[in-house]
Each structure stands twice: as structure tokens, then as C-alpha cells.
Scaffold this active site. Structure first.
Site, PDB file in Angstrom:
ATOM      1  N   HIS A 136       0.832  -1.206   0.000  1.00  0.00           N
ATOM      2  CA  HIS A 136       0.000   0.000   0.000  1.00  0.00           C
ATOM      3  C   HIS A 136       0.865   1.254   0.000  1.00  0.00           C
ATOM      4  O   HIS A 136       0.636   2.186  -0.789  1.00  0.00           O
ATOM      5  CB  HIS A 136      -0.912  -0.008   1.235  1.00  0.00           C
ATOM      6  CG  HIS A 136      -1.610   1.286   1.502  1.00  0.00           C
ATOM      7  ND1 HIS A 136      -2.871   1.569   1.027  1.00  0.00           N
ATOM      8  CD2 HIS A 136      -1.207   2.379   2.194  1.00  0.00           C
ATOM      9  CE1 HIS A 136      -3.218   2.794   1.421  1.00  0.00           C
ATOM     10  NE2 HIS A 136      -2.229   3.301   2.126  1.00  0.00           N
ATOM     11  N   GLU A 137       1.869   1.286   0.880  1.00  0.00           N
ATOM     12  CA  GLU A 137       2.719   2.471   0.974  1.00  0.00           C
ATOM     13  C   GLU A 137       3.536   2.677  -0.296  1.00  0.00           C
ATOM     14  O   GLU A 137       3.696   3.808  -0.770  1.00  0.00           O
ATOM     15  CB  GLU A 137       3.640   2.356   2.196  1.00  0.00           C
ATOM     16  CG  GLU A 137       2.905   2.293   3.529  1.00  0.00           C
ATOM     17  CD  GLU A 137       1.992   3.477   3.773  1.00  0.00           C
ATOM     18  OE1 GLU A 137       2.296   4.584   3.282  1.00  0.00           O
ATOM     19  OE2 GLU A 137       0.972   3.315   4.461  1.00  0.00           O
TER      20      GLU A 137
ATOM     21  N   HIS B   8       1.537   4.321  -2.988  1.00  0.00           N
ATOM     22  CA  HIS B   8       1.488   5.788  -2.962  1.00  0.00           C
ATOM     23  C   HIS B   8       2.621   6.376  -3.809  1.00  0.00           C
ATOM     24  O   HIS B   8       2.431   7.362  -4.524  1.00  0.00           O
ATOM     25  CB  HIS B   8       1.646   6.295  -1.521  1.00  0.00           C
ATOM     26  CG  HIS B   8       0.396   6.229  -0.705  1.00  0.00           C
ATOM     27  ND1 HIS B   8      -0.795   6.807  -1.095  1.00  0.00           N
ATOM     28  CD2 HIS B   8       0.157   5.673   0.519  1.00  0.00           C
ATOM     29  CE1 HIS B   8      -1.720   6.608  -0.160  1.00  0.00           C
ATOM     30  NE2 HIS B   8      -1.163   5.921   0.828  1.00  0.00           N
TER      31      HIS B   8
ATOM     32  N   GLU C  57      -5.864   6.924  -0.814  1.00  0.00           N
ATOM     33  CA  GLU C  57      -5.790   5.724   0.024  1.00  0.00           C
ATOM     34  C   GLU C  57      -6.411   4.521  -0.694  1.00  0.00           C
ATOM     35  O   GLU C  57      -5.843   3.424  -0.683  1.00  0.00           O
ATOM     36  CB  GLU C  57      -6.497   5.968   1.360  1.00  0.00           C
ATOM     37  CG  GLU C  57      -5.785   6.948   2.271  1.00  0.00           C
ATOM     38  CD  GLU C  57      -4.380   6.484   2.626  1.00  0.00           C
ATOM     39  OE1 GLU C  57      -4.210   5.311   2.998  1.00  0.00           O
ATOM     40  OE2 GLU C  57      -3.448   7.291   2.512  1.00  0.00           O
TER      41      GLU C  57
END
Length: 265
Positions: free
Chosen positions: A127-128, A131, A190
């Protein structure tokens, strides 16, 4: 006297003059900063954090996190970053992790108590990194720059038209931009990072179904005290779970197609 201009018109006109891009999910973006600028800012921020926070010296802990991170970053396009990613474990009770442009990843030890296995930690790291792949940092800074420009222009319009109560109006504009633009924009980031992260973890050989378990753990760890979604920069845990399940089929296909099966301990 009626205003001849609106804040939205000012911002829209400014955006029209800037370069646009497209995110990995096909969403239009406005990116004002160069890759070199983002890389430099990421390196400076990461260096500062290593000075301010305690870096874990536990070998097993570090090896475990780096094993997972290395598997994830091996799937990152070279156009995003083609060097060696730096992975640091911070000895801190925060249940969090982050990734920065220029190949920087930080994981807080508090997260290791909530992410119960390598698959769940891979969901967070994926997920990070998502980004970074989607250039959300660039987009957020670009958005803030444009909003500041628009707010200043709106103040000048109010002053030029001698509008009474301009102070409260400007305050209302600020709140409106936060609730109407910035918070939904952050929630979009997100959700987009969740989708990219799901693909990354699956292609890296981590079970994408564990991403749902992770967010169930996250919700339990928060004690059900998540802020109301409308006023939150993050989607509600159940919204994230629903979205992850909606994107699970292609992720499972990627997971089953890969021969990678990391065994991080």
C-alpha cells in the site's frame, strides 16, 4: 455587489495551465514537481527521521521486514525507482509504515503487533509503495500549492469588491476546500494505494486475501474509534475491506500465476 470570480474558477483556471498526468488506475492528475525534486525531498525527510527516531537494531526484526519489502519492491517499475531501496525499522509503538520517493521505506515496530504474518505486513508495505508509484506525494503538494494560490486570489477578489465579513467568508472557503476537496482527495489516494498494493503483494507471492484480515485487525486495534468517514483522510475500515474484496479476483489470479512464494521470518 456580486463577485465576478469564484475560488473554484480561479483554481480551475490554474489547473488548466499546468501539466496533467494519469495515475496507474487511469485517474487524471496534476503534478507540478519533478521526480528529482521529490527524490531530494524524500531523502531529506528520511534522513531527518533516522536522526529523530530510534532505529531498531534487532537483527531478526530487520531481516523479516527487509525480506518482505525486497519482494514487494522487486515488482516496482524501474521508471518509478531503479536503485536499491533503503528499508529501516523504527522502534516506535506507532501502528504505521511509509514509503517515500527515491526508494525509502520505514516500518514502525508497533505495526508488527497488528500485522500478524508476512502477508499482512506485505499488504501495508505494498500500500505504501503504491502511494509512491501513483505519485500521490507530488499530487498532494501540487494540490496544496494550487489551493493556496486560489485562496490568495479569492482574498484579493473579496478585498477588491469591498465585500463585508470577508474574514468569515475566507474561513468558510478554507473549511469548504478541506471537506470538499482535500479530504475526499486523500481518501481517493488511500483507495488507489490499496488497489495498487493488492496487485503488488499478489505478484510478489503474498496472499492478497490477507489484506482483508489486516484491516479487520486494524479496526480491532483502533477499538472502533475510527473518525467519521466524511471527515477523515482515510476510508472507513469496512469501506476499505469492501473495496479490497471487489478487487480480489484479479489479485488472486496474479497470486496463483506467480511461482514466487517468499518465506520471510
Amino acid at each position: 455587489m456580486k463577485l465576478k470570480f469564484t475560488l473554484s474558477a480561479v483554481v480551475a483556471a490554474t489547473i488548466a495551465l499546468t501539466s496533467c498526468a494519469t495515475s496507474p488506475t487511469g485517474r487524471n492528475q496534476v503534478l507540478l514537481f519533478s521526480d528529482a525534486q521529490l527524490t531530494e525531498m524524500g531523502a531529506q525527510a528520511f534522513s531527518g527521521m533516522k536522526e529523530e527516531l530510534t532505529v531498531s537494531t534487532k537483527q531478526v526484526q530487520n531481516s523479516y521486514v527487509k525480506c518482505i519489502a525486497n519482494a514487494i519492491t522487486a515488482q516496482v517499475p524501474s521508471s518509478v525507482f531503479d536503485g536499491q531501496w533503503e528499508v529501516v525499522v523504527f522502534d516506535d509503538e506507532q501502528v504505521n509504515a511509509f514509503a517515500l520517493p527515491g526508494g525509502k521505506i520505514g516500518v514502525y515496530t508497533g505495526l508488527l503487533k497488528v500485522a500478524e504474518n508476512q502477508h499482512q505486513l506485505a499488504a501495508v508495505i505494498g500500500h505504501e509503495v503504491g502511494h509512491v508509484i501513483a505519485e500521490h506525494g507530488n499530487e498532494r503538494m501540487s494540490q496544496s500549492t494550487l489551493i493556496n494560490m486560489g485562496t490568495q486570489a479569492a482574498g484579493q477578489v473579496l478585498a477588491a469588491n469591498e465585500v463585508p465579513q470577508s474574514g468569515p467568508i475566507m474561513a468558510a472557503i478554507g473549511l469548504g476546500m478541506q471537506v470538499g476537496v482535500q479530504l475526499p482527495f486523500s481518501r481517493t489516494h488511500e483507495s488507489e494505494a490499496d488497489e495498487i498494493g493488492l496487485q503488488l503483494m499478489a505478484k510478489s507471492g503474498f496472499d492478497p486475501r490477507q489484506s482483508v484480515n489486516l484491516w479487520q485487525n486494524m479496526e480491532a486495534a483502533s477499538g472502533g474509534n475510527s473518525p467519521m468517514e466524511f471527515l477523515s483522510t482515510h476510508p472507513a475500515p469496512q469501506t476499505r475491506i469492501n473495496d479490497l474484496r471487489a478487487n480480489m479476483s484479479p489479485a488472486l489470479a496474479d497470486y496463483q500465476a506467480t511461482t514466487n512464494r517468499p518465506n520471510c521470518k
